[in-house]
Design a protein around this motif. Structure first.
Motif, PDB file in Angstrom:
ATOM      1  N   THR A 121      -1.747  26.311 -33.337  1.00  0.00           N
ATOM      2  CA  THR A 121      -1.893  25.373 -34.577  1.00  0.00           C
ATOM      3  C   THR A 121      -2.908  25.765 -35.311  1.00  0.00           C
ATOM      4  O   THR A 121      -3.932  25.524 -34.891  1.00  0.00           O
ATOM      5  N   LYS A 122      -2.526  26.009 -36.630  1.00  0.00           N
ATOM      6  CA  LYS A 122      -3.463  26.642 -37.730  1.00  0.00           C
ATOM      7  C   LYS A 122      -3.831  25.621 -38.634  1.00  0.00           C
ATOM      8  O   LYS A 122      -3.133  24.618 -39.213  1.00  0.00           O
ATOM      9  N   TYR A 123      -5.045  25.715 -39.332  1.00  0.00           N
ATOM     10  CA  TYR A 123      -5.528  25.159 -40.538  1.00  0.00           C
ATOM     11  C   TYR A 123      -5.263  25.909 -41.646  1.00  0.00           C
ATOM     12  O   TYR A 123      -5.768  27.181 -41.630  1.00  0.00           O
ATOM     13  N   GLY A 124      -4.688  25.338 -42.737  1.00  0.00           N
ATOM     14  CA  GLY A 124      -4.773  25.967 -43.909  1.00  0.00           C
ATOM     15  C   GLY A 124      -5.177  25.116 -45.173  1.00  0.00           C
ATOM     16  O   GLY A 124      -5.586  25.744 -46.231  1.00  0.00           O
ATOM     17  N   CYS A 125      -5.096  24.021 -44.911  1.00  0.00           N
ATOM     18  CA  CYS A 125      -5.499  23.162 -46.241  1.00  0.00           C
ATOM     19  C   CYS A 125      -6.095  21.606 -45.800  1.00  0.00           C
ATOM     20  O   CYS A 125      -6.935  21.061 -46.633  1.00  0.00           O
ATOM     21  N   GLY A 126      -5.811  21.320 -44.585  1.00  0.00           N
ATOM     22  CA  GLY A 126      -6.484  19.855 -44.271  1.00  0.00           C
ATOM     23  C   GLY A 126      -5.786  18.937 -45.048  1.00  0.00           C
ATOM     24  O   GLY A 126      -6.354  17.569 -44.762  1.00  0.00           O
ATOM     25  N   GLN A 127      -4.734  19.036 -45.818  1.00  0.00           N
ATOM     26  CA  GLN A 127      -4.370  17.742 -46.743  1.00  0.00           C
ATOM     27  C   GLN A 127      -2.935  17.634 -46.794  1.00  0.00           C
ATOM     28  O   GLN A 127      -2.298  17.230 -47.601  1.00  0.00           O
ATOM     29  N   ALA A 128      -2.198  18.240 -45.798  1.00  0.00           N
ATOM     30  CA  ALA A 128      -0.559  18.102 -45.744  1.00  0.00           C
ATOM     31  C   ALA A 128       0.082  18.864 -46.904  1.00  0.00           C
ATOM     32  O   ALA A 128       1.133  18.518 -47.294  1.00  0.00           O
ATOM     33  N   LEU A 129      -0.684  20.021 -47.581  1.00  0.00           N
ATOM     34  CA  LEU A 129      -0.260  20.595 -48.429  1.00  0.00           C
ATOM     35  C   LEU A 129       0.506  22.192 -48.108  1.00  0.00           C
ATOM     36  O   LEU A 129       1.282  22.607 -48.922  1.00  0.00           O
ATOM     37  N   CYS A 130       0.254  22.656 -46.809  1.00  0.00           N
ATOM     38  CA  CYS A 130       0.532  23.811 -46.477  1.00  0.00           C
ATOM     39  C   CYS A 130       1.508  24.284 -45.327  1.00  0.00           C
ATOM     40  O   CYS A 130       1.983  25.037 -45.232  1.00  0.00           O
ATOM     41  N   GLY A 131       1.387  23.025 -44.358  1.00  0.00           N
ATOM     42  CA  GLY A 131       2.488  23.222 -43.340  1.00  0.00           C
ATOM     43  C   GLY A 131       1.846  24.057 -42.219  1.00  0.00           C
ATOM     44  O   GLY A 131       2.466  24.076 -41.096  1.00  0.00           O
ATOM     45  N   SER A 132       0.773  24.531 -42.281  1.00  0.00           N
ATOM     46  CA  SER A 132       0.191  25.819 -41.283  1.00  0.00           C
ATOM     47  C   SER A 132      -0.066  25.068 -39.871  1.00  0.00           C
ATOM     48  O   SER A 132       0.118  25.492 -38.760  1.00  0.00           O
ATOM     49  N   CYS A 133      -0.405  23.649 -39.928  1.00  0.00           N
ATOM     50  CA  CYS A 133      -0.542  22.825 -38.980  1.00  0.00           C
ATOM     51  C   CYS A 133       0.600  22.074 -37.988  1.00  0.00           C
ATOM     52  O   CYS A 133       0.474  21.247 -37.335  1.00  0.00           O
ATOM     53  N   THR A 134       1.642  22.356 -38.543  1.00  0.00           N
ATOM     54  CA  THR A 134       3.074  21.656 -38.088  1.00  0.00           C
ATOM     55  C   THR A 134       3.108  21.638 -36.480  1.00  0.00           C
ATOM     56  O   THR A 134       3.249  22.799 -36.002  1.00  0.00           O
ATOM     57  N   VAL A 153       5.462  17.155 -37.915  1.00  0.00           N
ATOM     58  CA  VAL A 153       4.511  16.521 -38.453  1.00  0.00           C
ATOM     59  C   VAL A 153       3.240  17.495 -38.707  1.00  0.00           C
ATOM     60  O   VAL A 153       3.095  18.284 -38.155  1.00  0.00           O
ATOM     61  N   ARG A 154       2.455  17.093 -39.838  1.00  0.00           N
ATOM     62  CA  ARG A 154       1.247  17.906 -40.218  1.00  0.00           C
ATOM     63  C   ARG A 154       0.122  17.393 -39.201  1.00  0.00           C
ATOM     64  O   ARG A 154      -0.387  16.064 -39.628  1.00  0.00           O
ATOM     65  N   ALA A 155      -0.550  18.165 -38.457  1.00  0.00           N
ATOM     66  CA  ALA A 155      -1.451  17.627 -37.753  1.00  0.00           C
ATOM     67  C   ALA A 155      -2.827  17.489 -38.178  1.00  0.00           C
ATOM     68  O   ALA A 155      -3.623  16.825 -37.612  1.00  0.00           O
ATOM     69  N   CYS A 156      -3.174  17.817 -39.339  1.00  0.00           N
ATOM     70  CA  CYS A 156      -4.172  17.624 -40.087  1.00  0.00           C
ATOM     71  C   CYS A 156      -4.358  16.283 -40.516  1.00  0.00           C
ATOM     72  O   CYS A 156      -5.647  16.145 -40.923  1.00  0.00           O
ATOM     73  N   ILE A 157      -3.379  15.758 -40.692  1.00  0.00           N
ATOM     74  CA  ILE A 157      -3.370  14.226 -41.441  1.00  0.00           C
ATOM     75  C   ILE A 157      -2.829  13.173 -40.275  1.00  0.00           C
ATOM     76  O   ILE A 157      -2.705  12.035 -40.586  1.00  0.00           O
TER      77      ILE A 157
HETATM   78  S1  FES Z   1      -3.445  22.435 -42.684  1.00  0.00           S
HETATM   79 FE1  FES Z   1      -2.132  22.339 -44.455  1.00  0.00          FE
HETATM   80  S2  FES Z   1      -0.702  20.973 -44.101  1.00  0.00           S
HETATM   81 FE2  FES Z   1      -2.106  20.736 -42.251  1.00  0.00          FE
END
Ligand code: FES
Ligand code: FES
Lengths: 150, 772
Positions: free
Chosen positions: A34-47, A55-59
């Motif tokens: 599960t990856k970090y890409g933005c931390g703001q639910a903007l990129c979906g890398s953490c889905t 679900v976006r795991a970063c938020i």
């Molecule tokens: S890290 Fe980009 S949506 Fe979660």
């Protein structure tokens, strides 16, 4: 002490209950798919998938998932042969690959909800997941391939 | 210590900032260290594959052609081949080993790829940038494979007591046809290792018609399964026992400094263990860290939360007034005055004065951020005078040098393990993040991971420059272009290496300015001064992006003014099939390649235009609100033409129903990966054209994440991108693929918008210009 269930396994957490699930998975549990890409639910890398929803795991905080089943890319299929994963390989989707676990989880969640998505539904459902390498044409085709049988 | 001015230590493009004639010293050094059979390319003549010379030998440490370095064979027959370049999505970690496997007759299903650590004396140059890997390594990899094959054949012949000429390696075994005997590679491995490495002159390369893999495209990338299951390891995925997690607050203005900080609240955050200052270097200092305040925690989330609670006072320094609106005005002003003349054919000044008509265009492209999906991240473990790094770096050798220098330890004590890169695009050619991790690990006496947040990436990177391209085209009364003056003004990448650099470096001039291929009698290129106020770096395709945007837009503007078809106009300007003579240019650069092997060949340029026009249906009728645009550009010694079909609705919303691209990249390895690079280049081109803009106010970047620096998503991506690859002639050397797809996209799109709406966009991004 918080108890959460990740890929069917119970995990304990005695730290900050507000810690984003993303960092709990990656740094505390060691599930780095599960990856970090933005931390703001903007990129979906953490889905990840929670109760059949992407679900976006970063938020999402660790305490938010108490009592719910979290599935990460590592738990999507025991041998990595979920139809979406197979379709991804058949069409050589990834470039750098970094966004792809998030894309696959999003695609898998879409098909749980809508097994035969239309062209527009695929493009819309996958629009929350950024691929900076620009593998979109193949992402779209791979979701379609997975939905029609690999 | 001055890391900036020792030419011996300059890498890659940097050498072109300082050194006119690169000696071969570095290659010879490689020879000595690697011992018996390390040979440096250039490559000699071969009947099966005609000779061509590349710039590989002039890169730091040149190339190493030695099967003992790159190939090992286990008794069970598993062949392990070293991938020594960085994988960031181009497929190079698969394609270079595949070349070796092809030549040595290894069966790909029994090949494993092992990533080389940074060690250029051993492996040759590892700078994965400039779209160079296949271009520089196709022939050396073939020679390595052929050497390994001939050692296996020699071992088998000895075992059977027959002449080596009677045996032949085929699909992972050596066969003696006369007796029908066979031995697998595994059975021969031990004996083959005792064979001496054959001289390169006697090597017999495979006839391309016998290729099983090269040029075919049926082999998926080696990491495919791991990527789809989450097992693939990127820099961010490294975890070491006892490892600490760090994020750093950096000075918001380039050249700024820490004044004071209060860590009391940060220390109260659960999971935060320590807050400390990180050493920074004055600007400019190449890739050295900016410095700031680091928060150390038990996980990344806690470190980020801790950083949010820091109270910091910064001294902004000399760049605290950098303002993108004012800066743009200064670029425009500079472009309207004469600048340093960097190419001059005929007399453009006089021809413009005598022209019947002069068309002038000013084209603006703002700063861009790379935003590779994986932000910069690195793990370091410093123990005494040794340091081990795990990081997604494009330049493993450069990282090793810079970390060693920073820590003041010998290079031999630094190990750089190259992970997969979650995108690179030039950002990860700069190893500042690895140096940060090394400094913190040394300080803390523990392994440390430094994670950049997306905001860090957008605000503290090495941005693509900001540019104003002004072109004046003079036409005679028949509409023929008789004069062309192109002024290109932009802060230079050289400013990241040397304070006060204000003119473009040769490698920047050579990207779409002085290498203009048009057949125009009076042609002048100028480069007025521009000062930098932030760190400028390479961004996929670099200066080619603004130059192609300007030049290819101007072609369509002339076509519109003279009522001609844009494609016909383009072909007319390219002119006759010929090799462009750049003798009037002091340093034509040519992507570091010898002009003999890689001339500007207008026949090839014309051909991609004609191919894309044919396949892409140039001139086809399109629905109302749609338009077609075309552009062509040679970069990284490849030739690419693109047609974009755009659709604009009555609210000004832009969509792209179709993209067609033709690429001539010479001899190639994996057409499937070429297609994926070109598909991706269309997305990156569309992103920058539609949205790409980093702006400064009070010296600070105003954007921070994908909300205010948007990139294209699936719902806006082209409905289809077609790629046509020109089949290589037998003598065509390989050329770049990773970058050259980007430059022609924006002008093709902008020309399509003009065709659809009559609106000519000269300032990117498009943003809201089509609305209202
Ligand atoms: S890290 Fe980009 S949506 Fe979660
Ligand atoms: S494959 Fe690189 S970001 Fe998607």
């Amino acid at each position: 002490m918080i108890k959460v269930k990740i890929n069917g396994q119970e995990q304990n957490w005695d730290g900050d209950p507000d810690l984003p699930l993303l960092w709990f998975l990656r740094d505390e549990v060691g599930l780095t798919g599960t990856k970090y890409g933005c931390g703001q639910a903007l990129c979906g890398s953490c889905t990840v998938i929670i109760d059949k929803q992407a679900v976006r795991a970063c938020i999402t905080s660790v305490s938010d998932v108490v009592g719910r089943d979290v599935t990460t890319i590592e738990g999507l299929h025991p041998t990595g042969d979920h139809p979406v994963q197979k379709a991804w390989r058949q069409l050589n989707v990834p470039q750098c690959g970094y966004c792809q676990t998030g894309q696959i989880m999003q695609g898998a969640a879409l098909l749980m909800d809508n097994p035969k998505p239309s062209h527009d539904q695929i493009r819309e459902a996958m629009a929350g997941n950024i691929c900076r390498c620009g593998a979109y044409q193949r992402i779209e085709n791979a979701v379609r391939l997975a939905s029609t049988g690999v | 210590m001055n890391i900036l001015t020792n030419p011996k230590k300059l890498r890659g493009f940097e050498r072109h900032l300082k050194v006119e004639n690169v000696s071969r010293r570095s290659i010879l050094k490689g020879l000595g260290i690697a011992g018996g059979f390390a040979l440096a390319a250039p490559v000699m003549s071969r009947p099966a594959f005609a000779a061509y010379e590349t710039g590989a030998g002039a890169m730091p440490h040149g190339t190493v052609v030695d099967p003992r370095v790159f190939v090992s064979i286990a008794p069970d027959g598993i062949v392990t081949i070293i991938g020594h370049r960085a994988e960031m999505g181009t497929g190079v970690r698969t394609s270079l080993p595949l070349i070796v496997a092809e030549e040595m007759e290894a069966d790909w299903s029994r090949v494993r790829v092992q990533q080389a650590p940074g060690n250029e004396a051993k492996y040759g140059n590892q700078d994965t940038d400039g779209s160079r890997s296949t271009r520089h390594y196709l022939m050396p990899m073939r020679q390595i494979g052929a050497s390994a094959r001939s050692m296996l054949e020699a071992a088998a012949a000895k075992r059977w007591g027959v002449p080596a000429t009677e045996v032949k390696a085929r699909n992972h075994e050596v066969v003696h046809a006369a007796s029908g005997r066979k031995l697998g590679f595994g059975e021969l491995a031990a004996d083959a290792a005792k064979e001496s490495v054959p001289g390169i002159e006697g090597l017999k390369l495979k006839d391309p018609k016998d290729f099983r893999y090269l040029g075919k495209g049926q082999i998926g990338i080696v990491d495919l399964k791991d990527i789809t299951t989450g097992k693939a390891q990127y820099g961010a995925d490294i975890r070491l026992p006892g490892m600490k997690y760090a994020v750093i607050a950096r000075p918001p203005v380039t050249g700024g400094k820490l004044k004071s900080f209060d860590a009391a609240d940060a220390m109260k955050v659960s999971g935060v263990e320590k807050v400390l200052e990180v050493k920074g270097w004055p600007w400019p200092s190449k890739f050295q860290p900016l410095g700031g305040v680091a928060v150390i925690a038990r996980n990344t989330g806690a470190a980020i939360k801790g950083r949010d609670a820091l109270k910091i006072v910064w001294d902004d320094g000399a760049n605290g007034k950098y303002d993108s609106v004012a800066y743009r005005a200064s670029l425009e002003e500079a472009a309207r005055k004469p600048g340093l003349v960097v190419r001059k054919e005929g007399d453009a000044e006089a021809a413009l004065k005598s022209a019947d008509k002069v068309i002038t265009g000013e084209y603006y492209l703002p700063h861009l951020a790379h935003v590779s999906m994986e932000p910069p991240v690195a793990v370091a473990d410093v123990k005494g005078d040794r340091c081990e790094i795990w990081a997604p770096v494009q330049s493993a050798g450069g990282t090793r040098e810079d970390v060693a220098k920073t820590l003041g330890i010998p290079e031999a004590n630094v190990t750089v393990n190259v992970t997969l890169l979650g995108g690179g695009f030039g950002r990860k050619s700069k190893c500042d993040f690895a140096i940060e991790a090394a400094l913190l690990s040394k300080e803390l006496g523990a392994p440390v991971k430094v994670q950049w947040t997306r905001e860090d990436d957008v605000r503290h990177g090495f941005l693509h420059t900001v540019s104003l391209e002004r072109i004046e085209a003079g036409l005679d009364k028949n509409g023929k272009v008789i004069a062309w003056r192109h002024r290109s003004v932009a802060p230079t990448i050289a400013s990241t290496f040397a304070a006060g650099a204000k003119h473009a470096a040769p490698f920047e001039l050579g990207m779409g300015l002085i290498d203009n291929p048009f057949e125009i009698a009076n042609l002048q290129c100028e480069n007025p001064e521009a000062a930098a106020h932030t760190r400028i770096g390479w961004f996929r395709a670099v200066s080619n992006i603004p130059r192609a945007f300007a030049v290819q837009s101007m072609v369509a503007e002339i076509a519109a003014a003279t009522k001609r078809d844009p494609k016909d106009m383009l072909l007319e300007l390219i002119g006759s099939p010929r090799l462009v003579n750049l003798s009037s240019v002091k340093d034509p650069w040519n992507y570091g390649e010898p002009y003999g092997s890689y001339p500007i060949d207008t026949a090839r340029l014309r051909k991609v235009v004609e191919l894309v026009a044919d396949k892409g249906g140039w001139g086809r009728s399109v629905p109302k609100g749609h338009g077609l645009g075309i552009a062509v550009h040679r970069s990284f010694v490849s030739y690419i033409a693109t047609i974009v079909e755009v659709a604009i609705d009555d609210k000004g919303k832009l969509t792209v129903p179709r993209v067609d691209t033709a690429i001539d990249c010479g001899t190639y390895v994996n057409p499937e990966r070429i297609e994926s690079q070109i598909e991706g280049a269309a997305i990156m081109g569309l992103s920058l054209a539609k949205y790409g803009e980093i702006t400064f106010k009070d010296g600070k970047v105003q954007q921070g994440n994908f909300d205010d620096f948007p990139v294209i998503r699936l719902d806006e991506s082209p409905l289809v991108t077609h790629v046509y690859i020109v089949p290589p002639g037998p003598d065509t050397p390989p050329s770049g693929v990773g970058e050259p797809g980007v430059p022609p996209f924006a002008p093709a799109l902008i020309n399509a918008i003009f065709a659809a709406t009559g609106k000519r966009i000269r300032s990117l991004p498009i943003g809201k210009q089509l609305e209202a």
